[in-house]
Motif scaffolding. Structure first.
Motif, PDB file in Angstrom:
ATOM      1  N   HIS A  12      -3.689   3.719   1.927  1.00 16.97           N
ATOM      2  CA  HIS A  12      -4.016   3.710   3.351  1.00 16.97           C
ATOM      3  C   HIS A  12      -3.877   5.147   3.852  1.00 16.97           C
ATOM      4  O   HIS A  12      -2.766   5.694   3.888  1.00 16.97           O
ATOM      5  N   PRO A  49       0.812  -1.221   0.000  1.00 18.70           N
ATOM      6  CA  PRO A  49       0.000   0.000   0.000  1.00 18.70           C
ATOM      7  C   PRO A  49       0.848   1.275   0.000  1.00 18.70           C
ATOM      8  O   PRO A  49       1.976   1.294   0.506  1.00 18.70           O
ATOM      9  N   GLN A  55      -8.579   1.437  -4.136  1.00 18.19           N
ATOM     10  CA  GLN A  55      -9.121   0.934  -2.872  1.00 18.19           C
ATOM     11  C   GLN A  55      -8.523   1.761  -1.732  1.00 18.19           C
ATOM     12  O   GLN A  55      -7.308   1.774  -1.544  1.00 18.19           O
ATOM     13  N   VAL A  56      -9.362   2.449  -0.983  1.00 18.05           N
ATOM     14  CA  VAL A  56      -8.895   3.366   0.060  1.00 18.05           C
ATOM     15  C   VAL A  56      -9.310   2.847   1.433  1.00 18.05           C
ATOM     16  O   VAL A  56     -10.477   2.502   1.654  1.00 18.05           O
ATOM     17  N   ARG A  57      -8.351   2.804   2.319  1.00 18.67           N
ATOM     18  CA  ARG A  57      -8.622   2.442   3.713  1.00 18.67           C
ATOM     19  C   ARG A  57      -8.428   3.679   4.573  1.00 18.67           C
ATOM     20  O   ARG A  57      -7.351   4.297   4.552  1.00 18.67           O
ATOM     21  N   GLU A  58      -9.461   4.074   5.305  1.00 18.78           N
ATOM     22  CA  GLU A  58      -9.390   5.233   6.194  1.00 18.78           C
ATOM     23  C   GLU A  58      -9.152   4.761   7.620  1.00 18.78           C
ATOM     24  O   GLU A  58      -9.809   3.832   8.087  1.00 18.78           O
ATOM     25  N   GLN A  59      -8.224   5.423   8.310  1.00 23.36           N
ATOM     26  CA  GLN A  59      -7.930   5.013   9.676  1.00 23.36           C
ATOM     27  C   GLN A  59      -7.692   6.229  10.561  1.00 23.36           C
ATOM     28  O   GLN A  59      -6.899   7.114  10.222  1.00 23.36           O
ATOM     29  N   THR A  72     -13.796  11.701   5.823  1.00 25.43           N
ATOM     30  CA  THR A  72     -14.631  11.275   4.694  1.00 25.43           C
ATOM     31  C   THR A  72     -14.860  12.417   3.714  1.00 25.43           C
ATOM     32  O   THR A  72     -14.790  12.239   2.489  1.00 25.43           O
ATOM     33  N   PRO A 126      -3.359  -0.305  -3.135  1.00 24.46           N
ATOM     34  CA  PRO A 126      -4.325   0.344  -2.239  1.00 24.46           C
ATOM     35  C   PRO A 126      -3.704   1.558  -1.569  1.00 24.46           C
ATOM     36  O   PRO A 126      -2.474   1.659  -1.451  1.00 24.46           O
ATOM     37  N   HIS A 147     -12.147  10.199  -4.311  1.00 25.29           N
ATOM     38  CA  HIS A 147     -12.770   8.918  -4.654  1.00 25.29           C
ATOM     39  C   HIS A 147     -13.395   9.001  -6.047  1.00 25.29           C
ATOM     40  O   HIS A 147     -13.338   8.044  -6.828  1.00 25.29           O
ATOM     41  N   LEU A 154      -4.088   7.699   6.856  1.00 19.57           N
ATOM     42  CA  LEU A 154      -3.980   7.640   8.311  1.00 19.57           C
ATOM     43  C   LEU A 154      -3.982   9.047   8.897  1.00 19.57           C
ATOM     44  O   LEU A 154      -3.214   9.910   8.480  1.00 19.57           O
TER      45      LEU A 154
END
Length: 283
Positions: free
Chosen positions: A184, A154, A225-229, A211, A182, A218, A186
């Motif tokens: 990520h 990622p 593919q995005v992962r939000e943390q 968001t 992807p 987006h 953070l």
């Protein structure tokens, strides 16, 4: 003006590793690679081998790097150039016309800090364009899950929600796109250890802000593919942990009205992350 990737060459092994990374990045982006050697030229030869030999190696380093990369990347357009003068202002000038400037950092072991020299720090703090720092020993397969034929690890974006700048977001999303990796994202924050009874938990508000900051991107990069943390804690520590499985770390650097500087988190990241790190300036 033609878009290109620029790598700084000084004859060291870390600069050669950085140039190799820059060559792969140029290929990923479909751009030519500029190799730049910047140094003060000696006034004259001393005719003493112990004094002249290091200067001669430095003068030939650019040609050797260009030849080595041309063999390894025969389809890549490579343009070497020498600039006479102090390295920091020369590299800053080279960065002005580059899509990205790539420099080397000396690494020791997997979990040891980078040894980031004064030139790399000065250029990173003052460049008008993104600067990528690559530690010595970085190999193309390090960006992939298993081999160079495997999927990319990622891309990690350390996002400051107080300054979610387009320059930083665009760089990260595009870096993930050309790697088909992807992304990520953070964000970390700190709250008082003993909050007052009326204090609100900021997590819900920050989740909405994250968001909202990512929504336009987006739509622009729907295939990513995005992962939000969201994590409570110190940014430097959590970005370091995220870098252990990353192909690239992306962070922002505010261009302060008062001059060139690197913040505490930025310094921590560039000294300790375990992957190449892109520092993207923004207003």
């Amino acid at each position: 003006m033609e878009r290109h990737i620029t790598a700084g060459i000084d004859g060291s092994s870390e600069s050669l590793d950085a140039a190799d990374w820059a060559a792969w990045e140029a290929l990923r982006r479909g751009l030519p690679l500029h190799l730049v050697h910047a140094a003060d030229e000696p006034a004259s030869r001393t005719r003493l081998p112990e004094l002249d030999a290091p200067a001669e190696r430095e003068r030939t380093a650019l040609d050797h790097a260009a030849m080595r990369l041309s063999y390894g990347h025969p389809t890549l357009t490579i343009r070497p150039s020498r600039i006479s003068g102090p390295p920091v202002p020369a590299l800053l000038a080279a960065a002005d016309s580059a899509e990205t400037l790539v420099l080397g950092s000396r690494g020791y072991t997997t979990f040891a800090a980078f040894m980031v020299g004064s030139v790399a720090l000065g250029v990173t703090a003052g460049a008008s364009r993104p600067v990528v720092l690559v530690r010595a020993g970085e190999r193309p397969e390090d960006e992939h899950e298993d081999t160079t034929a495997g999927p990319y690890r990622p891309v990690v974006l350390g996002l400051d929600l107080d300054h979610p700048c387009d320059e930083v977001l665009e760089y990260a999303f595009y870096a993930a796109t050309i790697r088909r990796a992807p992304l990520h994202v953070l964000h970390t924050w700190m709250v008082p250890l003993v909050p007052s009874a009326s204090a609100d938990d900021p997590e819900e508000e920050k989740a909405r802000a994250l968001t909202a900051a990512l929504a336009p991107w987006h739509h622009t990069f729907p295939e990513i593919q995005v992962r939000e943390q969201l994590i409570h804690g110190r940014a430097g520590h959590h970005l370091l942990m995220a870098s252990t499985n990353a192909s690239l770390m992306v962070i922002g650097r505010s261009i302060a009205p008062g001059g060139e500087h690197l913040g505490i988190t930025t310094r921590s990241v560039i000294h300790h992350v375990l992957c190449p790190v892109a520092v993207v300036p923004h207003a």
